[in-house]
Design a protein around this motif. Structure first.
Motif, PDB file in Angstrom:
ATOM      1  N   TYR A   1     -17.145 -12.965  10.815  1.00 18.70           N
ATOM      2  CA  TYR A   1     -18.107 -13.834  11.041  1.00 18.70           C
ATOM      3  C   TYR A   1     -19.363 -12.879  11.825  1.00 18.70           C
ATOM      4  CZ  TYR A   1     -15.148 -17.558   9.766  1.00 18.70           C
ATOM      5  OH  TYR A   1     -14.352 -18.414   9.171  1.00 18.70           O
TER       6      TYR A   1
ATOM      7  N   ILE B   1      -9.414 -13.125  12.910  1.00 19.76           N
ATOM      8  CA  ILE B   1     -10.893 -13.506  12.889  1.00 19.76           C
ATOM      9  C   ILE B   1     -11.595 -12.431  13.474  1.00 19.76           C
ATOM     10  CG2 ILE B   1     -12.475 -14.993  13.836  1.00 19.76           C
ATOM     11  CD1 ILE B   1     -10.732 -17.297  13.114  1.00 19.76           C
TER      12      ILE B   1
ATOM     13  N   ARG C   1     -20.350 -16.901   7.976  1.00 20.92           N
ATOM     14  CA  ARG C   1     -19.411 -16.093   7.663  1.00 20.92           C
ATOM     15  C   ARG C   1     -20.121 -15.015   6.855  1.00 20.92           C
ATOM     16  NH1 ARG C   1     -13.918 -17.190   5.160  1.00 20.92           N
ATOM     17  NH2 ARG C   1     -13.103 -15.148   4.831  1.00 20.92           N
TER      18      ARG C   1
ATOM     19  N   ILE D   1      -9.240  -9.818   6.863  1.00 19.25           N
ATOM     20  CA  ILE D   1      -9.501 -10.743   8.060  1.00 19.25           C
ATOM     21  C   ILE D   1     -10.662 -11.391   7.836  1.00 19.25           C
ATOM     22  CG2 ILE D   1      -8.480  -9.306   9.493  1.00 19.25           C
ATOM     23  CD1 ILE D   1     -11.209  -8.153  10.323  1.00 19.25           C
ATOM     24  N   GLU D   2     -10.889 -12.361   8.447  1.00 14.99           N
ATOM     25  CA  GLU D   2     -12.213 -13.355   8.180  1.00 14.99           C
ATOM     26  C   GLU D   2     -13.213 -12.506   9.137  1.00 14.99           C
ATOM     27  OE1 GLU D   2     -11.716 -17.451   9.000  1.00 14.99           O
ATOM     28  OE2 GLU D   2      -9.773 -17.636   7.940  1.00 14.99           O
TER      29      GLU D   2
ATOM     30  N   LYS E   1     -11.119  -6.237   4.639  1.00  8.75           N
ATOM     31  CA  LYS E   1     -11.111  -7.054   3.691  1.00  8.75           C
ATOM     32  C   LYS E   1      -9.880  -8.122   3.965  1.00  8.75           C
ATOM     33  CE  LYS E   1     -14.143  -5.116   1.180  1.00  8.75           C
ATOM     34  NZ  LYS E   1     -15.511  -5.326   1.986  1.00  8.75           N
TER      35      LYS E   1
ATOM     36  N   ILE F   1     -15.700 -21.776  14.846  1.00 11.58           N
ATOM     37  CA  ILE F   1     -14.671 -21.251  13.846  1.00 11.58           C
ATOM     38  C   ILE F   1     -13.383 -21.889  14.333  1.00 11.58           C
ATOM     39  CG2 ILE F   1     -13.875 -19.111  13.042  1.00 11.58           C
ATOM     40  CD1 ILE F   1     -16.921 -19.693  12.416  1.00 11.58           C
TER      41      ILE F   1
END
Lengths: 180, 359, 253
Positions: free
Chosen positions: A110, A90, A179, A107-108, A105, A138
């Protein structure tokens, strides 16, 4: 459970104290914790970062090369740590002062508009607590109750009156993180 | 009741532990990355509770000489500094060793040489275990690898110092000093009374009573024959310490193919390296010297037939590796890996180095 | 008359203090150290502080002071005696703690320790023997060496352009708020000895009354280093040293 977290930004943004509150919260939950800051003149205006580890098991190295979560609060830190997030990890950033958004791309990612929100709340000191709120939304690695206990533990008594304001900021952060 | 688990920096743990261990005095001078020791003591004001004296000296030189003064009275006294400041203290440390005085010194190492950097380093290994000051002397050297050990080694350091009438030093670094971890502080111990000191340290200069000769704390002896005798006595003492006081920790050493020798913060980082290696099916063990002098030579020598290679991982250009090589005496390959000048290698860097140098 | 008939208490007109032992002194004949040692021992005895006095010996001629005065001593590294005395006194406030230092020890290598111990108002006594030369190492220039004075490291006389000026360190110390008593004395005449003893007594009393730091400078001779007879040295001191280092109290609060 084990969370390996880097928090990075400018000195004065409350990077180290945010990490400290997270570590104290972990202590309240009987987790193993380590808090390893960058130290020295950075604390006063340069870049500052802190590695926080919360774990159910004994922590080996307090110094890491990759992280589960990166909380990024300025451009130099994004440049330095985006690549250090583990695949599937994250990255949370505040767009304030970030010119080149993160591009990975795998990883998440925010974003949290913490600086502007803090200014709106007329309380720039709430900035790091807003970011912490976003993180806990999160990844609820510690309960809000224990964060408040951690705050109590880490703050000198004369500052305990600030705890309700911090709680408000954490809750605000939980609302505004989104997100990307 | 079980002691409370706290979260604090290694430097802060030292300050708390000092008060709780019944230390009589602390004398120091600010220098990064260890100033929290003096700051925490000043914040805690132990002179109002235990009666411990805390003083900010005008220099590291003055501070170590204040330690000499306190130690000469049989008091449990200490100082702390970081590398450049510890260099300044070397004269005093040599005098303390020469006068056979117990005391505790803390070096939270930073990168050198010279003013260097404030970032972590282990480049004062030679200075600490091979002398530092002039003359044939040794310091009992404890290398903590956690905040808990920072707290624990204060009491242990004083215990060993008084057991052998010799200075003891905690050799930490910026990582261990600055990081926060969980710690259980030692229980409170009373400071010794003057009567107890007179009994336990009959050599102490506390004022000459009619029942004894005057006590003189000195390292001076102009007659070389007597000075040689003094030195022989020191060496005998050092031999006993080498026999009795070696401390080390072994992690994952059984059936290891490769052995890391690392101390302090590097030992922590190498534990992660071992975990990463395990995932790749590589069996690496870690031998962590807890005492750097006396050095765990025999423990390391025991691995000469068991492992394919040993690597000494240090935050320096290769210092402890010399003692590792002496320990195995050429019977197994010994390599060194280190980063310099305040750079702390990450666990994967260490693993890459092991692959490159030993496999 | 038999000698034992003479050695009777009623015939005693002068005695050495009990604290002075019988060790043969290493000081040169004519040296001021012996007199000052005797005064220190007398004052400690007069005050009844034999069991509470702790001395800090310097590096220099007085390095072996601990061989002569029968109290507990710590031998300091060069110049560091005031730092050592600081800790000894702070850790043992009921003890009477003093340093005994020469001009090289106190006013050159130990300047920082001297100034800061006095500035902190440490309740110690600093006894400062100023003879304008390094005696122990064989007569080199001291910070207090007079202008034009010949030593082995200024063989053509102290040249202020090369070596700077004689340092009046007691005047410096007198400026410090932590110093309660700064005085300059000598021991070259019976009258001077009596005055010096009074000054030492006051300094020691100050320390026990926690009034702050006291510095007693004794302007002294070093006839060996000065290459004079003791008598010539006394005269030379009167003529030259006293001009630069005038006797009397610089501060008495």
């Amino acid at each position: 459970m084990k969370e390996e977290i880097i928090i990075a930004g400018f000195g004065g943004q409350g990077v180290l104290s945010m990490g400290k509150i997270l570590a104290y919260s972990g202590l309240m939950e009987n987790k193993e914790v380590s808090w390893m800051p960058s130290y020295g003149p950075e604390q006063r205006g340069g870049t500052a970062n802190v590695t926080v580890i919360l774990s159910d098991e004994r922590i080996s190295s307090p110094v890491l090369n990759t992280f589960d979560i990166a909380i990024i609060l300025n451009q130099p830190s994004l440049d330095k740590f985006e690549s250090k997030v583990k695949p599937g990890g994250i990255l949370i950033y505040d767009g304030y002062g970030i010119h080149h958004a993160p591009t990975r791309k795998d990883i998440e990612i925010y974003s949290i508009d913490a600086m502007n929100t803090a200014i709106e709340m007329n309380n720039s000191k709430a900035f790091n607590m807003i970011v912490l709120g976003g993180l806990l939304k999160i990844r609820p690695m510690v309960t809000l109750e224990n964060v408040l206990l951690g705050l109590k533990k880490s703050l000198p008594e004369r500052h305990h009156k600030l705890i309700p304001m911090n709680e408000q900021a954490i809750k605000k952060g939980m609302e505004i993180i989104k997100r990307v | 009741m079980a002691e409370e688990i706290r979260l604090m920096k290694g430097n802060e743990a030292i300050a708390h532990a000092a008060i709780r261990c019944g230390a009589d005095g602390y004398f120091g001078y600010p220098i990064t990355p260890q100033s929290e020791i003096l700051e925490t003591l000043m914040e805690l004001k132990p002179w109002e509770t235990t009666g411990m004296v805390v003083l900010q000296a005008e220099s590291e030189i003055a501070a170590i000489n204040m330690v000499y003064g306190g130690a000469g009275c049989g008091k449990a006294v200490m100082t702390s500094s970081s590398s450049p400041g510890v260099s300044l203290k070397q004269e005093g440390i040599s005098y303390l060793a020469g006068a056979e005085l117990p005391c505790l010194i803390i070096n939270v190492m930073r990168g050198g040489p010279g003013l260097g950097t404030i970032q972590p380093s282990q480049a004062d290994y030679f200075q600490t275990v091979k002398g530092g000051g002039h003359g044939d002397y040794r310091l009992i050297t404890l290398a903590p690898a956690s905040v808990q050990e920072m707290a624990d080694f204060v009491g242990l350091g004083f215990e060993l110092a008084f057991k052998y009438n010799n200075p003891a030093i905690i050799l930490a670094d910026g990582v261990i000093g600055q990081m926060m971890e969980k710690v259980v502080l030692p229980p409170f111990q009373k400071r010794r009374t003057e009567e107890e000191i007179r009994k336990n340290c009959p050599w102490a200069a506390l004022g000459k009573t009619a029942d004894r000769k005057r006590n003189v704390i000195t390292s001076l002896e102009l007659d070389p024959a007597v000075m040689e005798e003094n030195n022989i006595r020191f060496q005998k003492k050092y031999k006993i310490i080498e026999k009795e006081e070696v401390r080390y920790e072994e992690i994952n050493c059984e059936d290891a193919d490769y052995l890391i020798v690392a101390f302090g913060s590097m030992a922590r980082i190498c534990q992660k390296t071992i975990e990463m290696a395990q995932e790749q099916g590589i069996k690496i063990g870690l031998l962590r010297p807890i005492t750097l002098w006396p050095f765990p030579s025999q423990a390391i020598a025991a691995y000469t037939d068991k492992v394919k290679g040993i690597i000494s991982v240090e935050l320096n250009a290769g210092q402890m590796v010399e003692d590792v090589r002496l320990a195995v005496n050429g019977k197994v390959k010994v390599e060194h890996f280190g980063r310099l000048g305040g750079i702390v290698p990450t666990p994967d860097e260490v693993l890459s180095a092991i692959k490159e140098k030993l496999m | 008359m038999d000698v034992n008939e003479i050695i009777k208490p009623e015939n005693l007109v002068y005695g050495k203090p009990r604290l002075m032992n019988d060790n043969a002194m290493h000081y040169c004949p004519g040296c001021s150290h012996g007199v000052v040692h005797k005064l220190v021992a007398e004052v400690i005895e007069d005050m009844g502080m034999e069991e509470n006095a702790i001395g800090i010996a310097p590096v220099g001629c007085a390095v072996f002071a601990y061989n002569y005065i029968d109290i507990d001593w710590l031998e300091a590294a060069h110049g560091r005696a005031p730092a050592i005395a600081t800790a000894v006194k702070r850790l043992n406030p009921s003890k009477m703690v003093f340093t005994y230092q020469g001009d090289g020890d106190l006013a050159a290598i130990g300047t920082a320790e001297t100034i800061h111990a006095c500035n902190r108002g440490e309740n110690i006594v600093i006894i400062f023997i100023n003879n304008g030369i390094y005696g122990m190492t064989g007569g080199q220039m001291a910070p207090t060496t007079l202008e034009g004075m010949v030593t082995s490291t200024c063989p053509y006389g102290r040249n202020v352009e090369l070596n700077g000026y004689p340092l009046k360190i007691s005047d410096l110390v007198a400026q410090l708020d932590g110093a309660c008593y700064v005085t300059r004395q000598s021991v070259h005449t019976p009258a001077a000895v009596r005055k010096a003893k009074k000054a030492l007594r006051q300094a020691f009393e100050n320390s026990m009354n926690h009034k702050g730091a006291s510095l007693v400078e004794i302007v002294s001779t070093c006839n060996s280093g000065w290459k004079m007879t003791p008598d010539q040295a006394n005269k030379w001191m009167e003529q030259h040293m006293f001009e630069k280092y005038p006797l009397g109290d610089l501060k008495n609060e």
